[in-house]
Enzyme design. Structure first.
Site, PDB file in Angstrom:
ATOM      1  CE  LYS A  15      26.563  24.933  52.210  1.00  0.00           C
ATOM      2  NZ  LYS A  15      26.329  25.910  53.294  1.00  0.00           N
ATOM      3  NE  ARG A  90      26.687  30.871  49.423  1.00  0.00           N
ATOM      4  CZ  ARG A  90      27.558  30.551  50.379  1.00  0.00           C
ATOM      5  NH1 ARG A  90      28.704  30.011  50.062  1.00  0.00           N
ATOM      6  NH2 ARG A  90      27.260  30.753  51.644  1.00  0.00           N
ATOM      7  NE  ARG A 138      28.238  28.727  62.001  1.00  0.00           N
ATOM      8  CZ  ARG A 138      28.132  28.573  60.681  1.00  0.00           C
ATOM      9  NH1 ARG A 138      28.074  27.375  60.141  1.00  0.00           N
ATOM     10  NH2 ARG A 138      28.037  29.633  59.886  1.00  0.00           N
ATOM     11  NE  ARG A 171      30.913  32.004  59.632  1.00  0.00           N
ATOM     12  CZ  ARG A 171      30.535  31.193  58.646  1.00  0.00           C
ATOM     13  NH1 ARG A 171      30.830  29.905  58.695  1.00  0.00           N
ATOM     14  NH2 ARG A 171      29.862  31.642  57.620  1.00  0.00           N
ATOM     15  NE  ARG A 182      25.684  33.547  56.138  1.00  0.00           N
ATOM     16  CZ  ARG A 182      26.148  32.730  57.088  1.00  0.00           C
ATOM     17  NH1 ARG A 182      26.009  33.045  58.365  1.00  0.00           N
ATOM     18  NH2 ARG A 182      26.749  31.621  56.774  1.00  0.00           N
TER      19      ARG A 182
HETATM   20  P1  AMP Z   1      29.903  30.362  53.850  1.00  0.00           P
HETATM   21  O1  AMP Z   1      30.932  30.097  54.901  1.00  0.00           O
HETATM   22  O2  AMP Z   1      29.889  29.307  52.762  1.00  0.00           O
HETATM   23  O3  AMP Z   1      28.532  30.634  54.420  1.00  0.00           O
HETATM   24  O4  AMP Z   1      30.358  31.692  53.087  1.00  0.00           O
HETATM   25  C1  AMP Z   1      30.522  32.922  53.777  1.00  0.00           C
HETATM   26  C2  AMP Z   1      30.401  34.093  52.811  1.00  0.00           C
HETATM   27  O5  AMP Z   1      31.403  33.976  51.774  1.00  0.00           O
HETATM   28  C3  AMP Z   1      29.091  34.155  52.055  1.00  0.00           C
HETATM   29  O6  AMP Z   1      28.060  34.790  52.810  1.00  0.00           O
HETATM   30  C4  AMP Z   1      29.490  34.958  50.817  1.00  0.00           C
HETATM   31  O7  AMP Z   1      29.641  36.340  51.122  1.00  0.00           O
HETATM   32  C5  AMP Z   1      30.871  34.419  50.514  1.00  0.00           C
HETATM   33  N1  AMP Z   1      30.827  33.239  49.618  1.00  0.00           N
HETATM   34  C6  AMP Z   1      31.265  31.978  49.903  1.00  0.00           C
HETATM   35  N2  AMP Z   1      31.078  31.148  48.861  1.00  0.00           N
HETATM   36  C7  AMP Z   1      30.486  31.892  47.885  1.00  0.00           C
HETATM   37  C8  AMP Z   1      30.022  31.618  46.564  1.00  0.00           C
HETATM   38  N3  AMP Z   1      30.108  30.381  46.042  1.00  0.00           N
HETATM   39  N4  AMP Z   1      29.479  32.624  45.847  1.00  0.00           N
HETATM   40  C9  AMP Z   1      29.397  33.872  46.344  1.00  0.00           C
HETATM   41  N5  AMP Z   1      29.787  34.208  47.599  1.00  0.00           N
HETATM   42  C10 AMP Z   1      30.339  33.239  48.371  1.00  0.00           C
END
Ligand code: AMP
Length: 236
Positions: A15, A90, A138, A171, A182
């Site tokens: 996404k 989320r 990745r 990452r 996750r």
């Molecule tokens: P992502 O790159 O979207 O997978 O986000 C990486 C990390 O950022 C996640 O595993 C969370 O720890 C934090 N994070 C990002 N967006 C959110 C959100 N909307 N709510 C809570 N934690 C978030």
């Protein structure tokens, strides 16, 4: 009227890549809450210090912190034509907070403030088994920041970024153990969100396992159809 897009889907569904493409195609900013948080960790800002351990563990940061961050970002003038949100939302708390934020933005209203704002929600769907493999391949370039997939037999120590020659790094939260956490977090929270948006007229789900260009085409097809709906009358 503003074009507000939200991409939802499991980590590793692609996404983020799609959100960047949609932002460029429709000329609206792409806002990734994960990117904002990772940048603050990298730059050791007070926010970064607050969230570093949570990000490394694969858990979510608090609804309050993330909605404050998005509310601040949506107050900037560059979102008047719309926005692509990636990683937000989320939880159901975040979904309700987003409705309120958009209702307060005149460019996002479809009618009187009592009507929910115009929002297109797109689910990029991929099964868990495919994701663990995808995320283990990745890498992000430490120089140009482009996210890419390396082949099984590539050597991360020596194979450089094909775009700029920089070093490719994994990452921290793409380590297999963290990926599984996750995914578990996602699974426990996704269902009510999907149920909420499925009941609205501007929700679509696409198969994220197809070639990225096909996924983009499918997403754009839905967006253009929903924009046609928006032009012909108010809705949610
Ligand atoms: P992502 O790159 O979207 O997978 O986000 C990486 C990390 O950022 C996640 O595993 C969370 O720890 C934090 N994070 C990002 N967006 C959110 C959100 N909307 N709510 C809570 N934690 C978030």
């Amino acid at each position: 009227m503003a074009l507000n897009l939200v991409l939802i889907g499991p980590p590793g569904s692609g996404k983020g890549t799609q959100a960047v493409r949609l932002g460029a195609k429709y000329g609206i900013p792409h806002i990734s809450t994960g990117d904002i948080l990772r940048a603050s960790v990298r730059d050791r800002t007070p926010l970064g210090q607050q969230v570093a351990a949570t990000l490394a563990s694969g858990a979510l940061v608090s609804d309050e912190l993330i909605t404050d961050l998005v509310r601040e970002r949506l107050a900037r003038p560059d979102v008047s034509a719309g926005v692509v949100l990636d990683g937000f939302l989320r939880t159901l708390v975040q979904a309700r907070a987003l409705d309120e934020m958009l209702a307060a933005m005149p460019s996002s209203r479809t009618g009187p403030p009592s009507l929910p704002p115009s929002l297109i929600v797109l689910l990029v769907d991929v099964a868990d088994e495919a994701i663990v493999g995808r995320l283990s391949r990745r890498r992000v370039c430490a120089s140009c920041g482009i996210t890419q997939s390396v082949s099984e037999d590539s050597d991360p120590q020596t194979d450089p970024c094909p775009y700029c020659g920089g070093a490719l790094v994994r990452r921290e939260d793409d380590e297999p153990g963290t990926v599984r956490r996750r995914l578990a977090t996602y699974a426990s929270l996704a269902e009510p969100i999907t149920t909420l948006y499925r009941a609205r007229p501007r929700f679509a789900s696409v198969d994220g396992l197809r070639h990225p260009d096909e996924v983009t085409a499918a997403l754009c097809g839905h967006i253009d159809q929903f924009r046609g709906l928006a032009a012909s009358g108010p809705g949610r």
